[in-house]
Design an enzyme around this catalytic site. Structure first.
Site, short mmCIF file in Angstrom:
data_model
loop_
_atom_site.label_atom_id
_atom_site.label_comp_id
_atom_site.label_asym_id
_atom_site.label_seq_id
_atom_site.Cartn_x
_atom_site.Cartn_y
_atom_site.Cartn_z
N ASP A 169 5.01 5.19 -11.44
CA ASP A 169 5.28 3.76 -11.29
C ASP A 169 6.76 3.63 -10.92
O ASP A 169 7.64 3.82 -11.76
CB ASP A 169 4.95 3.04 -12.61
CG ASP A 169 5.12 1.52 -12.51
OD1 ASP A 169 5.90 1.07 -11.65
OD2 ASP A 169 4.48 0.81 -13.31
N ARG A 198 -10.68 -6.63 5.31
CA ARG A 198 -10.63 -5.87 4.05
C ARG A 198 -10.27 -4.42 4.34
O ARG A 198 -9.50 -3.79 3.62
CB ARG A 198 -11.96 -5.96 3.28
CG ARG A 198 -12.00 -4.97 2.10
CD ARG A 198 -13.02 -5.30 1.02
NE ARG A 198 -14.29 -5.77 1.53
CZ ARG A 198 -15.26 -4.99 2.05
NH1 ARG A 198 -15.10 -3.69 2.13
NH2 ARG A 198 -16.37 -5.53 2.49
N TYR A 205 4.60 0.29 -19.00
CA TYR A 205 4.44 -1.16 -18.83
C TYR A 205 3.23 -1.67 -19.63
O TYR A 205 2.17 -1.03 -19.63
CB TYR A 205 4.26 -1.45 -17.33
CG TYR A 205 4.03 -2.88 -16.99
CD1 TYR A 205 5.06 -3.81 -17.07
CD2 TYR A 205 2.78 -3.32 -16.57
CE1 TYR A 205 4.84 -5.13 -16.75
CE2 TYR A 205 2.55 -4.64 -16.24
CZ TYR A 205 3.60 -5.55 -16.33
OH TYR A 205 3.38 -6.86 -16.01
N LYS A 218 8.22 -7.42 -7.67
CA LYS A 218 9.57 -7.32 -8.20
C LYS A 218 10.57 -7.13 -7.06
O LYS A 218 10.85 -8.07 -6.36
CB LYS A 218 9.63 -6.18 -9.22
CG LYS A 218 8.43 -6.14 -10.20
CD LYS A 218 8.37 -7.33 -11.13
CE LYS A 218 7.05 -7.47 -11.87
NZ LYS A 218 6.58 -6.32 -12.60
C1 LIG Z 1 5.27 -5.94 -13.14
C2 LIG Z 1 4.98 -4.51 -13.35
C3 LIG Z 1 3.68 -3.99 -13.17
C4 LIG Z 1 2.50 -4.88 -12.83
O1 LIG Z 1 2.64 -5.48 -11.60
P1 LIG Z 1 2.02 -6.92 -11.23
O2 LIG Z 1 2.47 -7.12 -9.84
O3 LIG Z 1 2.58 -7.92 -12.21
O4 LIG Z 1 0.55 -6.82 -11.37
C5 LIG Z 1 3.50 -2.63 -13.35
N1 LIG Z 1 4.52 -1.82 -13.70
C6 LIG Z 1 5.77 -2.28 -13.89
C7 LIG Z 1 6.84 -1.34 -14.27
C8 LIG Z 1 6.04 -3.64 -13.73
O5 LIG Z 1 7.28 -4.10 -13.94
#
Ligand SMILES: *Cc1c(COP(=O)(O)O)cnc(C)c1O
Length: 386
Positions: A174, A49, A101, A199
């Site tokens: 982000d 962890r 998001y 992504k």
């Molecule tokens: C998908 C996404 C998230 C969340 O991520 P997860 O891996 O699905 O928890 C946050 N911000 C953006 C811009 C995203 O496309």
């Protein structure tokens, strides 16, 4: 030595050495704990962890790409966002980019507002007067997302981070849509980068993960303490997949962003299309900012069709290569119906106020041949126009 270029960093960045057998790729260490030789010697790794060799190899590579000194890999993008909130005191106030998001919205407003007294104002972060008007005595952080989803609005990262510094506010960007390939927010003055690695970093639609990255040693200590305490870490398997994906990020982003520009250009003046949203097009209202801040317009293109949901459903049913799916960033092209998928939890009024209609589609452009992708879209659209 000169700082290596992006693709070299993606392949060689960080500490990817295997101390066991000199494997060319860091092995998947599934061990929860590591043997200590005696009481006076602390091994590099103790309990997974806290730190794990596979995860560390990946984290150090990710930190190198984002030009940070520290990265922590989390179980999902949302876990990374939740971890960032652990840096704030109870009852803190956040100023967030409008149109963040949906999951971020939900975490802020539905969970942390109720259990932690968090309050959030959503404003256009390019309007610094509006941002200044939103600052309260308990404001602790500015939450930046650029480009936004699905309408691909940009935020001037340098300007908002300078404002934040003047007001002693933390900034978190982000960077999921752009990735370090397009922009490096830490160099533009941001304190923290948050990523959904599900992504583009993973890039193959086969894992869920997230990360926080910083270039500030003191902040790194705080994030690491919170990470060890909360424990929402990436598994060694997912760290392996993400590192494997990261190595080809340069090739994939190059192709996907090129393809996206070609797709956006091909669709822009189509008679069945009401609007194309793509920061890489000169018609985008923030194209100039895109050119100074990003390497390209990114790999997401949003379109609004003419007509109603009926025509939109017909268009969808004719597509061959763009698969209808949540998420984005994989090698395969995907199409998302914003109104019923990513923004399905909002009311129609809320959505339309944001500019998201039943005819709005987000395209995540993949690595396929752009000629096939464009043919696929035009074929589906031409039948609509005729
Ligand atoms: C998908 C996404 C998230 C969340 O991520 P997860 O891996 O699905 O928890 C946050 N911000 C953006 C811009 C995203 O496309």
């Amino acid at each position: 030595m000169k700082t290596p270029h992006f693709s070299t960093l993606a392949v060689h960045g960080g500490e990817q050495t295997d101390k066991g057998h000199n494997a060319a790729f860091p092995p998947i260490y599934t061990a929860s704990s590591f043997i200590q030789s005696d009481l006076s010697h602390q091994a590099d790794f103790g309990y997974s962890r806290v730190a794990n060799p596979t995860r560390s190899a990946y984290e150090s590579a990710l930190a190198a790409l984002e030009q940070g000194c520290y990265a922590t890999a989390t179980a999902s993008g949302m876990a990374a966002t939740a971890l960032a909130l652990e840096l704030l005191p109870a009852g803190a106030h956040i100023i967030a980019m409008r149109g963040v998001y949906g999951g971020t919205h939900r975490l802020f407003d539905k969970l942390r507002a109720a259990n932690n007294g968090l309050s959030v104002d959503y404003v256009d972060l390019n309007d610094l007067n509006a941002v200044a008007a939103a600052v309260k005595p308990n404001t602790a952080m500015i939450w930046i997302e650029t480009p936004t989803n699905p309408l691909l609005e940009l935020v001037d990262i340098t300007a908002i981070c300078q404002f934040a510094r003047e007001h002693a506010l933390l900034t978190c960007v982000d960077n999921t849509f752009a990735t370090a390939w397009n922009q490096t927010p830490l160099r533009l003055g941001a304190d923290i980068v948050m990523l959904s690695t599900s992504k583009y970093i993973g890039g193959h639609s086969d894992m869920i993960g997230g990360a926080l990255v910083t270039a500030d040693e003191a902040l790194a200590k705080k994030i690491d303490f919170a990470k060890t305490t909360v424990g929402a870490i990436a598994s060694p398997f997912d760290a392996y997949l993400a590192l494997r994906g990261l190595k080809t990020l340069d090739l994939r982003m190059q192709r996907q962003c090129d393809n996206a520009l070609k797709v956006a250009t091909a669709l822009e003046n189509h008679p069945a299309i009401e609007a194309v949203f793509y920061p890489g097009l000169p018609s985008h209202p923030q194209h100039a900012l895109c050119q100074t801040q990003m390497r390209s317009g990114g790999a997401v293109v949003t379109i609004q069709l003419k007509g109603t949901r009926v025509e939109s459903e017909r268009f969808l049913s004719r597509l061959r290569y763009f698969i209808l799916a949540e998420s984005l960033g994989g090698v395969e092209s995907m199409i998302n119906h914003s109104a019923s998928m990513s923004h399905g939890s909002m009311s129609e009024e809320e959505r339309e106020a944001m500019g998201i209609f039943d005819t709005t589609f987000r395209l995540s452009v993949g690595i396929e041949d752009s000629r096939d992708l464009i043919e696929d879209l035009l074929h589906a659209l031409d039948q609509e126009a005729s």
